[in-house]
Motif scaffolding. Structure first.
Motif: not given
Length: 389
Positions: A109-124
């Motif tokens: 998602q353009a420059c947001y991609g790594a942030t999306a990864g962080i949010k998913m990792a926090m839940g995991h």
């Protein structure tokens, strides 16, 4: 349980263009680049370095055997993907020798991609406290020669290990997000270069910041007084100043001065690299942590992530006691200071080079590989080939 950033490192190619010399070549007053957009040097990726190899090199700089054993999730945010099907995360997983029972995929998602990864990792990690996750943000920003976006190009990668009981930054479990279907920046599948409506994109960025900051304050009851510093997504470093001025427009003078006092330290690395898209917010955060005097335990850092198209999110983290001991400031400064300056002719020739798109085999000139360990050796039988030296 605290969850957050336990390790962080970055990588950038070992060659750059001096922005004053580029401005002179383009018939532009150098201050337009160095002051107007706030860039001093711009990293340029050779053909043997792409988003995958740069991400792998950033990860290799921080991973140890314990990480390789405990990481069970690899999330790669990028808008410079090299295959429509296979994710860059799978290649990085292999190149870094992470244990095989790990999930790996790519986020866009353009420059947001790594942030999306962080949010998913926090839940995991919240569900699996012994787990670790590797988050990658790697990109090559290209707009082409003699374009309005040319001085905001760049190349690089940031890698982060997320875990419980992090040693660098504990991430708060609250944030505010916004999604709108707009066309401020995009890159069609047929184009090597991105398209951008610069004025509109700047306006959208600041509008999203205002919106998510307002929602964040409502959700958390926090205000600027609760933050030691704020870091931003940086398509160019002057954007952080615009964002800070917008954020502090009606703030008490004490808060405005404190936040602006961290501005220069938070852009030091980005000024030398340029735009790295998904990694730029985290390169700024790393710059703040390494270039500032040690922040007091419990200092809260605000983080604004923006990905054109568009998604924005404001969230925050709290620095951990003794975090400086777990950073790699000398390594990162050496990486930046030891790069080779390209002549403008060399840069222009390199920027227009590309790997074949007709399925033919190709080899890259890996003899020029001076920094890093992972690199692209070429394409054979329609497959990209990577090695680690």
């Amino acid at each position: 349980m605290n969850i957050g950033i336990d390790k962080i490192g970055f990588y950038t190619p070992d060659q750059y263009v001096d922005m004053e010399k580029l401005a002179e070549k383009r018939g532009v007053e150098p201050a337009k680049y160095t002051i107007g957009i706030g860039q001093e040097r711009m990293a340029v990726a050779p053909l043997h370095e792409d988003a995958v190899s740069m991400a792998a090199n950033a990860a290799l700089s921080i991973l140890d055997d314990e990480d390789r054993k405990n990481i069970d999730l690899v999330l790669f945010g990028t808008e410079s993907g090299v295959d429509h099907s296979k994710s860059g995360a799978v290649w990085v997983h292999h190149l870094t020798d992470i244990q095989e029972n790990a999930g790996s995929f790519e986020l866009k998602q353009a420059c947001y991609g790594a942030t999306a990864g962080i949010k998913m990792a926090m839940g995991h990690i919240a569900l699996n406290p012994e787990s670790k996750a590797l988050i990658l943000g790697a990109d090559i920003a290209k707009y082409g020669l003699n374009t309005s976006g040319e001085p905001t190009q760049g190349a690089g990668a940031v890698a982060m290990v997320l875990s419980s009981d992090p040693r660098i930054l504990a991430l708060d479990n609250d944030s505010a997000s916004l999604t709108k279907d707009i066309s401020d920046f995009w890159r069609p599948l047929y184009s090597d270069y991105a398209f951008v409506d610069g004025k509109y994109s700047n306006e959208a960025y600041l509008s999203f910041l205002k919106d998510v900051w307002g929602k964040y304050k409502e959700k958390t009851a926090r205000d600027l007084k609760d933050f030691e510093a704020v870091c931003f997504h940086l398509p160019y470093t002057k954007m952080a100043k615009k964002a800070l001025l917008s954020l502090t427009e009606n703030a008490p003078e004490e808060d405005a001065e404190r936040l602006m006092g961290h501005y220069q330290n938070s852009i030091a690395y980005n000024k030398q690299v340029g735009n790295v898209y998904t990694g730029s917010l985290y390169l700024s955060m790393l710059s703040l942590l390494e270039q500032s005097e040690e922040l007091a335990e419990g200092s809260r850092i605000g983080l604004f992530s923006y990905g054109s198209g568009a998604v924005g999110e404001f969230f925050s983290g709290v620095v951990q006691p003794g975090y400086k001991a777990y950073l790699n400031q000398e390594t990162h400064e050496a990486l930046l200071s030891s790069r080779r300056e390209l002549t403008i002719d060399e840069y222009e020739e390199l920027l227009e080079k590309s790997l074949p798109k007709d399925g033919s085999d190709s080899e890259t000139d890996t003899d020029k590989m001076k920094k890093g360990k992972a690199y692209l050796t070429g394409i054979k039988d329609n497959l990209r080939k990577y090695e680690v030296k």
